[in-house]
Design a protein around this motif. Sequence first.
Motif, PDB file in Angstrom:
ATOM      1  N   ASN A   1       0.800  -1.227   0.000  1.00  0.00           N
ATOM      2  CA  ASN A   1       0.000   0.000   0.000  1.00  0.00           C
ATOM      3  C   ASN A   1       0.833   1.277   0.000  1.00  0.00           C
ATOM      4  OD1 ASN A   1      -2.397  -1.437  -0.014  1.00  0.00           O
ATOM      5  ND2 ASN A   1      -2.628  -1.395   2.211  1.00  0.00           N
TER       6      ASN A   1
ATOM      7  N   ASP B   1      -1.534   4.491  -5.405  1.00  0.00           N
ATOM      8  CA  ASP B   1      -1.793   3.856  -4.114  1.00  0.00           C
ATOM      9  C   ASP B   1      -3.237   4.091  -3.668  1.00  0.00           C
ATOM     10  OD1 ASP B   1       0.718   2.813  -3.897  1.00  0.00           O
ATOM     11  OD2 ASP B   1       1.477   4.295  -2.477  1.00  0.00           O
ATOM     12  N   TRP B   2      -3.717   5.315  -3.853  1.00  0.00           N
ATOM     13  CA  TRP B   2      -5.099   5.650  -3.478  1.00  0.00           C
ATOM     14  C   TRP B   2      -6.085   4.792  -4.256  1.00  0.00           C
ATOM     15  CZ3 TRP B   2      -9.089   7.667  -6.493  1.00  0.00           C
ATOM     16  CH2 TRP B   2     -10.225   8.089  -5.787  1.00  0.00           C
TER      17      TRP B   2
ATOM     18  N   LYS C   1      -6.034   0.947  -3.273  1.00  0.00           N
ATOM     19  CA  LYS C   1      -6.739   0.588  -2.038  1.00  0.00           C
ATOM     20  C   LYS C   1      -8.227   0.385  -2.289  1.00  0.00           C
ATOM     21  CE  LYS C   1      -3.462   3.024   0.943  1.00  0.00           C
ATOM     22  NZ  LYS C   1      -3.233   4.202   1.824  1.00  0.00           N
TER      23      LYS C   1
END
Length: 437
Positions: free
Chosen positions: A136, A287-288, A291
Motif C-alpha cells: 500500500n 496507491d489511493w 486501495k
Amino acid sequence: MSEIAMMHTPRSGYRWFVIAVFFCFMLLHQADKLLIGPLTPAIMDEFGITMTQMGAVTTGALVVASILYPIWGYLYDRFARARLLALASFIWGATTWLSAIARTYPTFLAARASTGIDDSSYPGMYALVADYFGPNLRGKVYGLLQLAQPIGYLIGMVLALMLAPQIGWRTIFFFTGGLGIVVALVILLGVREMPRGKAEPEFEGMTEMARFRFSWAEMRAVLGKRTMWFVFLQGFAGVFPWNVITYWFFTYLARERGYDESSILLTVAPVILILASGSFIGGVLGDWAFKRTTRGRIIVSSIGVLMGAIFLYLAMQTPVEARTTFFVLMCLTALFMPLSSPNVIATVYDVTVPEVRSTAQAVEYFIENSGAALAPLLAGIIADMYNLQTAITWICVTAWALCFMFYLGALRYIERDHHALRDEMGRRAASFRQTMA
C-alpha cells in the motif's frame, strides 16, 4: 525455502535513510546519464558528426543496458542486492571517466556505450525497497524515487549550460563520474540487506520467516501471467517517448524553435519540475486507487499516457512565435507523462513472488529497452530526413497510443493475478507457521 531468515524490522527512520541514499544514487546517476542530451550540440560540434551518428551514441548505451538487464536481475535475485548496487555505482563512475578521455568519435561511441552497463541496475534497488515497504506504500515510494530522474536531468542541464562552456564537457563528465565512486562507498557501508518478502502483509508480526530462493519454475510462472504480458508490451512502446524527448528535446528547442541558452533554461526548468512532481503524484494516485480496486494503478497509468499524448501533440503543433502557449502545453504534458512510471513498477510487484522480482523487473526493462534503444537513432534518422518536430511528435504520440491499448488489456487480468499472489503468500505464511509450531 528451507533456510530461516531472522526478521529484524528496521526503524522507520532507517527505512527513510535508505530511500534518501537511493534517491541520491538515482539523482546523480540520472544527471550523469542524461547530460548527453544538453551536451549534444557541443559534442556534435567537437567531433563533427551528424544527428544520426549522435543518435547512435545514445542507442549504443541503451543496447548494452538492454542486454545486461536479465543478467543484473538474475544476480540481484541470487545475491545481496545492496552490494551489487554499490558495484553498479562504481561502474557508473569508471565508465563516465572513459567517456571523458575519449578523443575520437569511435572511441567516444564505445566509451559511451559502456555506460549502459550500470544503467540496467535499477531492478535490484526497486526489489530491495519492496522489502522495506508494503504494497500500500510502494507507489508513493517509487514515485518519490522517480522524482530523481527529471530533477537529475535539470541538474545535468544546468551543468551543461552554466559550467560546460567555461570548463568543457569533458570536465563535467570527470566530476559526475567521481560522484559515482562516492555514492558506491555510501551504499556499501550504509545500506543493509532485507529478507526477500519481509514487507508482505502475510508475514506481518513474524520474527522469523523462510528464506526465499530464486526459482526458475517461479520465473516461468511469472512470465505466464497475462498481466505481465501487457506490462511487457506497454513497456516496449512506453520508453520510446522518454528517450526521444530526453535526448533530442534540448536540440529541438535550440535548432528548430530558436531558443538561446537562457530561454531553454527558463522554459525547460519549470517543465522538468512539473515532470518530477508528476512521478510522485502518479504514485500517490496509484496507491489511493489501488486501495479501492486492484485495477487502480492501471487506470491511473492509462489516463497518464492518453493525456500526455494529446498535450504533446498540441504543443508540437504550436507556432514557433507562440512561446507562452507552447510552454503551457508542455507543462501539461509533463504533468501526465510520468503518472504511469511508479505504478508499472508497483504492478509488477503486485503479481510476482519476492524471490524473482528483480528478474521479472529486469525482463520488463529488457523488453522496454530492446525497442526503445532504437528511439534516439530512429529520431535522428527522421530528423535528418524531415525535422525534429516530426520525429518527436510521431514517435511519442504513436507510442503512447499503443500504451493506452495495452493498459486496457492489463485491466482485464490484473485482479486475477493479484489475488493469485496474495493466495500464494498466505499459503507460504501458513505453511511456515505450521513448521515452526
